[in-house]
Motif scaffolding. Structure first.
Motif, PDB file in Angstrom:
ATOM      1  N   ILE A 275     -28.431-145.396 123.390  1.00 56.36           N
ATOM      2  CA  ILE A 275     -29.548-144.462 123.490  1.00 56.36           C
ATOM      3  C   ILE A 275     -29.409-143.831 124.873  1.00 56.36           C
ATOM      4  N   VAL A 276     -29.553-142.527 124.968  1.00 51.85           N
ATOM      5  CA  VAL A 276     -29.440-141.835 126.254  1.00 51.85           C
ATOM      6  C   VAL A 276     -30.847-141.554 126.770  1.00 51.85           C
ATOM      7  N   THR A 277     -31.126-141.986 127.980  1.00 52.09           N
ATOM      8  CA  THR A 277     -32.405-141.698 128.625  1.00 52.09           C
ATOM      9  C   THR A 277     -32.130-141.048 129.970  1.00 52.09           C
ATOM     10  N   THR A 278     -32.982-140.117 130.343  1.00 57.63           N
ATOM     11  CA  THR A 278     -32.805-139.442 131.625  1.00 57.63           C
ATOM     12  C   THR A 278     -34.123-138.827 132.068  1.00 57.63           C
ATOM     13  N   ILE A 279     -34.159-138.438 133.314  1.00 57.29           N
ATOM     14  CA  ILE A 279     -35.296-137.715 133.887  1.00 57.29           C
ATOM     15  C   ILE A 279     -34.747-136.414 134.446  1.00 57.29           C
ATOM     16  N   VAL A 280     -35.407-135.312 134.119  1.00 52.14           N
ATOM     17  CA  VAL A 280     -34.981-133.999 134.606  1.00 52.14           C
ATOM     18  C   VAL A 280     -36.129-133.339 135.359  1.00 52.14           C
ATOM     19  N   PRO A 281     -35.803-132.512 136.353  1.00 45.51           N
ATOM     20  CA  PRO A 281     -36.869-131.852 137.114  1.00 45.51           C
ATOM     21  C   PRO A 281     -37.500-130.712 136.323  1.00 45.51           C
ATOM     22  N   LEU A 282     -38.788-130.497 136.553  1.00 46.47           N
ATOM     23  CA  LEU A 282     -39.473-129.333 136.013  1.00 46.47           C
ATOM     24  C   LEU A 282     -39.232-128.162 136.965  1.00 46.47           C
ATOM     25  N   PRO A 283     -39.377-126.940 136.484  1.00 47.18           N
ATOM     26  CA  PRO A 283     -39.141-125.780 137.350  1.00 47.18           C
ATOM     27  C   PRO A 283     -40.061-125.762 138.568  1.00 47.18           C
ATOM     28  N   ASP A 284     -39.565-125.195 139.647  1.00 46.77           N
ATOM     29  CA  ASP A 284     -40.344-124.975 140.871  1.00 46.77           C
ATOM     30  C   ASP A 284     -40.974-126.255 141.429  1.00 46.77           C
ATOM     31  N   GLY A 285     -40.305-127.377 141.267  1.00 42.77           N
ATOM     32  CA  GLY A 285     -40.800-128.632 141.836  1.00 42.77           C
ATOM     33  C   GLY A 285     -42.119-129.104 141.262  1.00 42.77           C
ATOM     34  N   GLN A 286     -42.416-128.738 140.022  1.00 44.08           N
ATOM     35  CA  GLN A 286     -43.696-129.084 139.408  1.00 44.08           C
ATOM     36  C   GLN A 286     -43.772-130.530 138.925  1.00 44.08           C
ATOM     37  N   GLY A 287     -42.681-131.259 139.002  1.00 44.23           N
ATOM     38  CA  GLY A 287     -42.674-132.645 138.545  1.00 44.23           C
ATOM     39  C   GLY A 287     -41.388-132.957 137.809  1.00 44.23           C
ATOM     40  N   THR A 288     -41.465-133.909 136.890  1.00 47.01           N
ATOM     41  CA  THR A 288     -40.292-134.324 136.125  1.00 47.01           C
ATOM     42  C   THR A 288     -40.662-134.544 134.668  1.00 47.01           C
TER      43      THR A 288
END
Length: 116
Positions: free
Chosen positions: A47-60
């Motif tokens: 299973i692939v899990t990851t965290i990616v950034p939201l645009p303009d530093g709005q979170g993840t």
């Protein structure tokens, strides 16, 4: 080949060998461990899990595949996920990428963490 079974919390230490086209798994306490050992030897999946950034530093956004994919594709899968643009208005359960790399697995949003 040695590995740890991840099917249940016991974490049996498996020894997997192939001789004369026969795969033998030892060290398992249940049939699920034996089946896991054979699968891990012949066609390992993750299973692939990851965290990616939201645009303009709005979170993840936390993302994961809804089923396991061939272990050899994990690096390419993460690259493909990183190229996609995540919107901060997405909700958990949203299918972010359908049929990732032709595997039949979808990438699903599991959590949005917005910066305060």
């Amino acid at each position: 080949m040695k590995t740890i079974c991840i099917v249940c919390p016991v974490g049996c230490e498996l020894n997997i060998k192939k001789a004369d086209r026969q795969i033998t798994v030892t060290g398992h306490e249940c049939i699920r461990g034996r089946d896991y050992g054979v699968k891990e030897y012949t066609a390992p999946e993750r299973i692939v899990t990851t965290i990616v950034p939201l645009p303009d530093g709005q979170g993840t956004a936390a993302l994961k595949t809804d089923k396991a994919i061939d272990k050899r594709l994990v690096k390419d899968a993460l690259l493909e996920i990183s190229r996609a643009q995540v919107s901060p208005v997405l909700k958990p359960g949203y299918i972010f990428i359908k049929n990732l790399l032709g595997t039949g697995a979808n990438v699903v949003v599991t959590c949005i963490n917005k910066e305060k």
